[in-house]
Structure formats: C-alpha cells, structure tokens
Design a protein around this motif. Structure first.
Motif, PDB file in Angstrom:
ATOM      1  N   LEU A   6       0.830  -1.197   0.000  1.00  0.00           N
ATOM      2  CA  LEU A   6       0.000   0.000   0.000  1.00  0.00           C
ATOM      3  C   LEU A   6       0.870   1.253   0.000  1.00  0.00           C
ATOM      4  O   LEU A   6       0.589   2.225  -0.717  1.00  0.00           O
ATOM      5  CB  LEU A   6      -0.926  -0.012   1.222  1.00  0.00           C
ATOM      6  N   GLU A   7       1.931   1.249   0.798  1.00  0.00           N
ATOM      7  CA  GLU A   7       2.836   2.403   0.830  1.00  0.00           C
ATOM      8  C   GLU A   7       3.474   2.633  -0.533  1.00  0.00           C
ATOM      9  O   GLU A   7       3.635   3.784  -0.961  1.00  0.00           O
ATOM     10  CB  GLU A   7       3.903   2.192   1.891  1.00  0.00           C
ATOM     11  N   VAL A   8       3.819   1.561  -1.222  1.00  0.00           N
ATOM     12  CA  VAL A   8       4.399   1.695  -2.564  1.00  0.00           C
ATOM     13  C   VAL A   8       3.415   2.380  -3.508  1.00  0.00           C
ATOM     14  O   VAL A   8       3.783   3.275  -4.280  1.00  0.00           O
ATOM     15  CB  VAL A   8       4.821   0.317  -3.105  1.00  0.00           C
ATOM     16  N   LEU A   9       2.145   1.966  -3.469  1.00  0.00           N
ATOM     17  CA  LEU A   9       1.135   2.570  -4.334  1.00  0.00           C
ATOM     18  C   LEU A   9       0.961   4.063  -4.044  1.00  0.00           C
ATOM     19  O   LEU A   9       0.912   4.894  -4.966  1.00  0.00           O
ATOM     20  CB  LEU A   9      -0.205   1.854  -4.146  1.00  0.00           C
ATOM     21  N   LEU A  10       0.874   4.418  -2.764  1.00  0.00           N
ATOM     22  CA  LEU A  10       0.695   5.820  -2.400  1.00  0.00           C
ATOM     23  C   LEU A  10       1.931   6.641  -2.721  1.00  0.00           C
ATOM     24  O   LEU A  10       1.837   7.809  -3.115  1.00  0.00           O
ATOM     25  CB  LEU A  10       0.344   5.930  -0.917  1.00  0.00           C
ATOM     26  N   GLN A  11       3.115   6.021  -2.578  1.00  0.00           N
ATOM     27  CA  GLN A  11       4.362   6.737  -2.858  1.00  0.00           C
ATOM     28  C   GLN A  11       4.423   7.200  -4.308  1.00  0.00           C
ATOM     29  O   GLN A  11       4.983   8.255  -4.619  1.00  0.00           O
ATOM     30  CB  GLN A  11       5.554   5.829  -2.551  1.00  0.00           C
ATOM     31  N   ARG A  12       3.845   6.438  -5.211  1.00  0.00           N
ATOM     32  CA  ARG A  12       3.891   6.786  -6.634  1.00  0.00           C
ATOM     33  C   ARG A  12       3.099   8.046  -6.957  1.00  0.00           C
ATOM     34  O   ARG A  12       3.281   8.647  -8.009  1.00  0.00           O
ATOM     35  CB  ARG A  12       3.360   5.615  -7.473  1.00  0.00           C
ATOM     36  N   GLN A  13       2.248   8.474  -6.041  1.00  0.00           N
ATOM     37  CA  GLN A  13       1.437   9.672  -6.271  1.00  0.00           C
ATOM     38  C   GLN A  13       2.086  10.920  -5.674  1.00  0.00           C
ATOM     39  O   GLN A  13       1.546  12.012  -5.814  1.00  0.00           O
ATOM     40  CB  GLN A  13       0.039   9.495  -5.655  1.00  0.00           C
ATOM     41  N   ALA A  14       3.243  10.768  -5.026  1.00  0.00           N
ATOM     42  CA  ALA A  14       3.849  11.862  -4.261  1.00  0.00           C
ATOM     43  C   ALA A  14       5.185  12.284  -4.848  1.00  0.00           C
ATOM     44  O   ALA A  14       5.845  11.518  -5.556  1.00  0.00           O
ATOM     45  CB  ALA A  14       4.039  11.430  -2.804  1.00  0.00           C
ATOM     46  N   THR A  15       5.579  13.495  -4.536  1.00  0.00           N
ATOM     47  CA  THR A  15       6.902  13.979  -4.920  1.00  0.00           C
ATOM     48  C   THR A  15       7.905  13.789  -3.793  1.00  0.00           C
ATOM     49  O   THR A  15       9.102  13.707  -4.028  1.00  0.00           O
ATOM     50  CB  THR A  15       6.845  15.471  -5.290  1.00  0.00           C
ATOM     51  N   ASP A  16       7.413  13.742  -2.553  1.00  0.00           N
ATOM     52  CA  ASP A  16       8.258  13.502  -1.385  1.00  0.00           C
ATOM     53  C   ASP A  16       7.879  12.142  -0.804  1.00  0.00           C
ATOM     54  O   ASP A  16       7.080  11.411  -1.387  1.00  0.00           O
ATOM     55  CB  ASP A  16       8.072  14.622  -0.355  1.00  0.00           C
ATOM     56  N   ARG A  17       8.426  11.782   0.349  1.00  0.00           N
ATOM     57  CA  ARG A  17       8.177  10.474   0.924  1.00  0.00           C
ATOM     58  C   ARG A  17       6.785  10.363   1.521  1.00  0.00           C
ATOM     59  O   ARG A  17       6.214  11.329   2.010  1.00  0.00           O
ATOM     60  CB  ARG A  17       9.228  10.165   2.001  1.00  0.00           C
ATOM     61  N   VAL A  18       6.262   9.157   1.454  1.00  0.00           N
ATOM     62  CA  VAL A  18       4.999   8.786   2.079  1.00  0.00           C
ATOM     63  C   VAL A  18       5.286   7.611   3.006  1.00  0.00           C
ATOM     64  O   VAL A  18       6.014   6.689   2.637  1.00  0.00           O
ATOM     65  CB  VAL A  18       3.955   8.384   1.021  1.00  0.00           C
ATOM     66  N   VAL A  19       4.725   7.646   4.216  1.00  0.00           N
ATOM     67  CA  VAL A  19       4.910   6.559   5.174  1.00  0.00           C
ATOM     68  C   VAL A  19       3.533   6.118   5.671  1.00  0.00           C
ATOM     69  O   VAL A  19       2.693   6.962   6.008  1.00  0.00           O
ATOM     70  CB  VAL A  19       5.790   6.996   6.362  1.00  0.00           C
ATOM     71  N   VAL A  20       3.325   4.819   5.712  1.00  0.00           N
ATOM     72  CA  VAL A  20       2.038   4.266   6.130  1.00  0.00           C
ATOM     73  C   VAL A  20       2.219   3.488   7.433  1.00  0.00           C
ATOM     74  O   VAL A  20       3.143   2.688   7.560  1.00  0.00           O
ATOM     75  CB  VAL A  20       1.452   3.349   5.039  1.00  0.00           C
TER      76      VAL A  20
END
Length: 324
Positions: free
Chosen positions: A233-247
């Motif tokens: 899930l974190e990988v999927l959300l990360q693809r929508q961001a320019t900076d880091r995403v953490v779940v």
C-alpha cells in the motif's frame, strides 16, 4: 581473531583499511531506525572491498574525482562510500566544494535540488528508495544519478537509475520465497544463511529475471475484519507523491486498527485524492498526518521512529492535519 569496531575509532576509514590489512572482521552498529532496534553487524572487509571495483566502474570514480559525503560515517552507507573513494584513489570530504560525486539519501537529494546543484555531479543515492520522479528532476538539473539497494546485513544487492529500474548487482543471486527476498552473494555479512547460502532481512519483493522490484518490509493492519498489507500500500501511495509517504497502523477504539498515511502538506491533496478514487475499504487511509518536511535521521533517512512517536502522542483521537 577479535573484530574491530571501526565506528568507535577516531578515523573509521583508516581503521577499516587497517582491519583489511590485518585480515580482521569489522563490527558495524546500525541505528535501528528501520528495524526498530539497533543491531551489530559483523562482516569481513572483503565483503565490501570485493565489490568496490564494480561500483567505481559504474560511477566513473577514479583518482581525479572528489566524493562529497555529507552524512556521518556512523551510517554504514557513508562509511562504504568513503572506503570506496579511497579504494578508487579518489578524495572524499563532508563539504561539497569541487565535488564530482556525492553520496546522498533521497531526502538530501531533494534538499540539493532546492539549492543550486552543480551540473555534472554524479549522485549515488541510497538509504531509501529513489522514486523515478525525483531521479528525473535531478537529471533535468544536469545531475547524473545512480541508485542502489542494499542492507546492512546483505551489503550490495541491486543497482539501477531508480527504485523502479533495479537489476541484481554483480555476483548476486536472488530468490523470492512467499513474497520475501532471499539473497546469496560474496557481499553478505556474517549473517545466518540457509543450507544454500541465501540470507534475508525480510524485505518484500518481486523478481523478473534480473530485474528487482522492492515492496518494503512486511506489516499488516486488521481493520473492520479485513487484513491489509502495509508495504504494498505504501508503494502505491508513494507513486502519487513527490516527497516520501509513510504508512502506519494506528489503534482505533471502534475498528481495532486503521491505516494512517503520513505525508507532506505539498503532497497531501494528490495522495489523498488518488486514494479516494482508487482504494476501497480498509485499504484507504482513514487518518492523515501532514508535515511541511518529514523528520530525518542524522544520516538523512526519513525517521520512521520519530513519526511513530508523533503518532503515539496524538493518541487514538482523529488527528487533524498538521505541519511540523
């Protein structure tokens, strides 16, 4: 023969090469920011030195080069880079002046792009996944970019231009067993292996021939009777961001647990909008926490432990979006 704790020595790089000359193993302490607990890794110096030639060739690193390593040598990737530089006959420094190469985390690369990066600088990015968007932004500014995936226990595993284009490094064999990556190579530390010489740190992955795709560390949340795997899930959300995403999984009095997404204020609308359109049920984050800039460790990695402590302080109530 007793191991050498090179990170406690006044000159860690010199201590490494002295241990190499003496045929002694070295001990390296990790920070524990990823696995949660600090660990001591014991390895032969040859498990690094044997890979230096291939690394230097990929980077075009030689005696005329200067390696900028801004992070502390207590981080094993920085010590690796400094020892690589000396092996190639290059100089290295913690200051950027006249650098031809740099060892950066993705977060430090973003900081560099906010300044005036020197065109032609060859940046070696490690310590976290390098998103293709950040790689392209760096290349548009005239930087050369290389990226590798490794772990303290495994050392070098895969190399490529970004985290979506990694290929197994020289002399590395890999298998994916029940979704978990297992590695065999001359670069392993004194880590426990199976009967065929393979070791794992538990990273989830997909392997297509020589092409490796990392999916993060395992972890699940059980919410409303459904089990959600956090790493994919974190990988999927990360693809929508320019900076880091953490779940994260966070407790909830009604449902037991909820998915919480931590992101930057600049990325919030894009990531949350995509989640609303594409994710259903427990897979869709129900809590969002935002920072202007995500906290970093001394080595320049996203500090997941600090984020977890921040979430714990928020308690079980619905948290407002916030900046820090």
């Amino acid at each position: 023969m007793q191991t050498v704790d090179v990170l406690t020595c006044p000159e860690p790089v010199a201590a490494f090469w002295q241990a190499h000359a003496d045929g002694r193993d070295i001990a390296l302490a990790t920070s524990g920011t990823t696995a949660g607990q600090p660990r001591v890794i014991v390895r032969s110096t040859a498990s690094w030195v044997g890979s230096f030639g291939a690394c230097a060739a990929r980077l075009g690193l030689g005696p005329e080069c200067r390696f900028w390593i801004p992070g502390p040598l207590r981080a094993t990737m920085n010590l690796f880079a400094a020892c690589l530089a000396t092996h190639a006959g290059a100089s290295w420094s913690m200051t950027r002046d006249d650098a031809t190469h740099a060892q950066l985390t993705p977060a430090l690369l973003r900081t560099l792009l906010d300044a005036e990066p020197p065109a032609g600088l060859h940046v070696l990015v490690a310590g976290d996944g390098l998103e293709p968007g950040l790689r392209h932004a760096a290349e548009e500014r005239g930087l050369l970019v290389s990226h590798y995936y490794g772990a303290a226990e495994l050392s070098m595993v895969a190399w490529g231009p970004d985290s979506e284009s990694l290929e197994l490094f020289d002399e590395v064999d890999a298998e994916v067993r029940d979704g978990v990556l297992w590695v065999r190579s001359p670069w392993l530390s004194r880590v426990q292996t199976d009967g065929d010489g393979f070791a794992t740190v538990g990273d989830l992955a997909e392997l297509d021939g020589n092409r490796l795709r990392l999916l993060g560390r395992p972890g699940t949340v059980t919410t409303a009777g459904a089990t959600v795997e956090l790493a994919p899930l974190e990988v999927l959300l990360q693809r929508q961001a320019t900076d880091r995403v953490v779940v994260f999984a966070v407790p909830d009095e009604r449902l037991g647990q909820l998915v919480c997404c931590v992101t930057t204020s600049a990325d919030l609308d894009a990531v949350r909008g995509w989640a609303r359109e594409n994710l259903d049920g427990g897979h869709r984050p129900r809590r969002w926490v935002t920072y202007q800039h995500l906290p970093l460790t001394e080595a320049g990695k996203v500090d997941r432990a600090a984020l977890a402590r921040g979430l714990d302080k928020l308690g079980r109530r619905e948290s407002p979006e916030r900046s820090s």
